[in-house]
Design an enzyme around this catalytic site. Structure first.
Site, PDB file in Angstrom:
ATOM      1  N   TYR A  32      -7.371   3.108  -2.610  1.00  0.00           N
ATOM      2  CA  TYR A  32      -8.120   2.027  -2.502  1.00  0.00           C
ATOM      3  C   TYR A  32      -9.204   2.549  -2.553  1.00  0.00           C
ATOM      4  CZ  TYR A  32      -8.073  -1.073   1.466  1.00  0.00           C
ATOM      5  OH  TYR A  32      -8.141  -1.544   2.933  1.00  0.00           O
ATOM      6  N   ARG A  51     -16.100   7.853  -0.596  1.00  0.00           N
ATOM      7  CA  ARG A  51     -15.245   7.827  -0.226  1.00  0.00           C
ATOM      8  C   ARG A  51     -14.001   7.785  -0.321  1.00  0.00           C
ATOM      9  NH1 ARG A  51     -15.035   2.437   3.816  1.00  0.00           N
ATOM     10  NH2 ARG A  51     -15.229   1.661   1.603  1.00  0.00           N
ATOM     11  N   ARG A 100      13.390   7.567  -7.565  1.00  0.00           N
ATOM     12  CA  ARG A 100      12.913   6.911  -7.002  1.00  0.00           C
ATOM     13  C   ARG A 100      13.033   8.039  -5.659  1.00  0.00           C
ATOM     14  NH1 ARG A 100      14.169   5.860  -1.535  1.00  0.00           N
ATOM     15  NH2 ARG A 100      12.806   5.011  -0.783  1.00  0.00           N
ATOM     16  N   HIS A 102      11.112  11.331  -2.689  1.00  0.00           N
ATOM     17  CA  HIS A 102       9.752  11.002  -1.640  1.00  0.00           C
ATOM     18  C   HIS A 102       8.860  11.346  -2.217  1.00  0.00           C
ATOM     19  CE1 HIS A 102      12.745   8.443   0.665  1.00  0.00           C
ATOM     20  NE2 HIS A 102      11.389   8.329   1.851  1.00  0.00           N
ATOM     21  N   LYS A 147      -8.504   5.725   3.187  1.00  0.00           N
ATOM     22  CA  LYS A 147      -8.487   4.433   3.121  1.00  0.00           C
ATOM     23  C   LYS A 147      -7.342   4.068   2.032  1.00  0.00           C
ATOM     24  CE  LYS A 147     -11.679   0.177   2.065  1.00  0.00           C
ATOM     25  NZ  LYS A 147     -11.554  -0.562   2.589  1.00  0.00           N
ATOM     26  N   GLU A 179     -11.073  -0.278  16.188  1.00  0.00           N
ATOM     27  CA  GLU A 179     -11.967  -0.820  14.995  1.00  0.00           C
ATOM     28  C   GLU A 179     -11.367  -2.731  14.922  1.00  0.00           C
ATOM     29  OE1 GLU A 179     -11.133   0.511  10.861  1.00  0.00           O
ATOM     30  OE2 GLU A 179      -9.796   1.026  11.565  1.00  0.00           O
ATOM     31  N   LEU A 203     -11.706   3.679   9.597  1.00  0.00           N
ATOM     32  CA  LEU A 203     -12.564   4.174   8.816  1.00  0.00           C
ATOM     33  C   LEU A 203     -13.812   4.234   8.705  1.00  0.00           C
ATOM     34  CD1 LEU A 203     -10.837   3.212   5.408  1.00  0.00           C
ATOM     35  CD2 LEU A 203     -12.436   1.920   5.988  1.00  0.00           C
TER      36      LEU A 203
HETATM   37  N1  PDD Z   1     -11.578  -3.465   3.945  1.00  0.00           N
HETATM   38  N2  PDD Z   1     -11.974  -0.850   8.215  1.00  0.00           N
HETATM   39  C1  PDD Z   1     -10.888  -1.236   8.418  1.00  0.00           C
HETATM   40  C2  PDD Z   1      -9.550  -1.034   8.310  1.00  0.00           C
HETATM   41  C3  PDD Z   1     -10.601  -2.339   6.946  1.00  0.00           C
HETATM   42  O1  PDD Z   1      -9.895  -2.015   5.936  1.00  0.00           O
HETATM   43  C4  PDD Z   1     -12.303  -2.689   6.329  1.00  0.00           C
HETATM   44  C5  PDD Z   1     -12.616  -3.453   5.167  1.00  0.00           C
HETATM   45  C6  PDD Z   1     -13.605  -1.614   7.083  1.00  0.00           C
HETATM   46  C7  PDD Z   1     -15.223  -1.879   6.955  1.00  0.00           C
HETATM   47  O2  PDD Z   1     -15.046  -0.914   6.084  1.00  0.00           O
HETATM   48  P1  PDD Z   1     -16.780  -1.198   4.802  1.00  0.00           P
HETATM   49  O3  PDD Z   1     -17.886  -1.926   5.606  1.00  0.00           O
HETATM   50  O4  PDD Z   1     -16.487  -0.257   4.219  1.00  0.00           O
HETATM   51  O5  PDD Z   1     -16.196  -2.208   3.923  1.00  0.00           O
HETATM   52  C8  PDD Z   1     -13.374  -1.199   8.567  1.00  0.00           C
HETATM   53  C9  PDD Z   1     -11.756  -4.392   3.563  1.00  0.00           C
HETATM   54  C10 PDD Z   1     -12.747  -4.616   3.315  1.00  0.00           C
HETATM   55  C11 PDD Z   1     -11.200  -4.915   2.755  1.00  0.00           C
HETATM   56  O6  PDD Z   1      -9.435  -3.977   2.693  1.00  0.00           O
HETATM   57  O7  PDD Z   1     -10.037  -6.101   2.558  1.00  0.00           O
END
Ligand code: PDD
Length: 285
Positions: A32, A51, A100, A102, A147, A179, A203
């Site tokens: 996503y 990304r 279903r 894996h 992501k 993070e 991320l």
């Molecule tokens: N999340 N780290 C994680 C685990 C995140 O989920 C996000 C962003 C970031 C920051 O990434 P960016 O600057 O590209 O938004 C770092 C989004 C906003 C979400 O999951 O809603």
């Protein structure tokens, strides 16, 4: 009415339906992006799509659209929703199978879904006073650079903050800052902005990049390096960054004040630089 997109069709969000056999539903098997949109202009769309491409490649999921096709779908979603500033959510899963199992289905037809929400940036009070956070051991998997929609650990970790009346959970793995549950975390010590290096444990945030670019352009000294937990706990300033939080000062960590317990001078400066950049560059596209 919120306009959404599902597998080639633009339709009201409350009419969008996916199969319960979708691997996104059964396995969290998908990728996503969340793209902020200012005055109708998606911010750093190319970077978000790059990304996405990286995540899809690592998930061995063929990207169903070219950059131009994605841009067109995003543009139609933005145009079809009412808010001046939006947060476009985009998701690709490995699609539905008859059974279903894996292992990947023999034939993959990815499910593509987009929707939009009003962009909810921090309130003036949050900017003025900063937010409180808690900390936790980072027990997520070892590919946090992707992501993916498999966000159970992130949800549990964010809920820990919410249960404590806080905005975010700051994560440490083996004594090193990674993070936040849904944001990147930056540190200020002795007038120097510290950023954790991009690796598989965090991320690579698009906002993180913007902040470091603004730092470089405005002679704010910064270092990209591993940041130890004790350095975070003794920080002068702590910031959280994301596409929706932008740059938000953290003033309490685990109930203890960060620095003097108020947003620091550098946080205020960076917030001003970010707002200026937003209004002069991002809003103009
Ligand atoms: N999340 N780290 C994680 C685990 C995140 O989920 C996000 C962003 C970031 C920051 O990434 P960016 O600057 O590209 O938004 C770092 C989004 C906003 C979400 O999951 O809603």
């Amino acid at each position: 009415m919120i306009l959404s997109y599902l597998d080639g069709q633009y339709l009201p969000l409350d009419e969008a339906r996916v199969s319960p056999m979708d691997r996104g539903f059964l396995f969290g098997d998908g990728a996503y992006e969340v793209i902020p949109v200012y005055s109708g202009h998606p911010f750093r769309l190319a970077e978000h799509l790059a990304r996405l491409e990286k995540t899809l490649a690592e998930l061995r999921l063929p990207n169903p659209h070219s950059v131009a096709e994605w841009a067109e779908i995003v543009a139609r979603i933005v145009a079809g929703n009412e808010w001046e500033d939006q947060s476009v959510y985009l998701q690709v899963t490995r699609g539905a199978d008859a059974v279903r199992k894996h292992a990947f289905p023999a034939t993959i037809r990815p499910t593509v879904f987009l929707m939009s929400e009003k962009l909810a940036t921090p309130t003036p009070e949050q900017i003025e006073r900063g937010v409180a956070v808690v900390s936790a051991e980072d027990y997520r998997w070892l590919r946090c650079d992707l992501k993916t929609i498999s966000l159970l650990a992130n949800c549990l970790l964010r809920q820990k903050a919410v249960d404590a009346g806080c905005a975010e959970t700051v994560l440490f793995r083996d004594g090193i800052l990674t993070e936040g549950a849904a944001s990147n975390i930056l540190v200020v010590r002795g007038g120097v902005l510290l950023a954790p290096p991009k690796n598989r444990l965090m991320l690579p945030g698009i906002t993180y990049d913007v902040i470091l670019e603004l730092a470089a352009q405005n002679a704010v000294p910064f270092e990209v390096r591993d940041i130890r937990e004790d350095e975070v706990r003794a920080a002068d300033e702590l910031w959280m960054t994301s596409s929706t939080k932008e740059v938000l000062p953290v003033t309490t960590l685990d109930g203890k004040p960060v620095g003097d317990g108020r947003p620091g001078a550098l946080a205020r400066r960076m917030h001003a630089l970010y707002q200026d950049f937003k209004n002069t560059v991002m809003r103009r596209g």
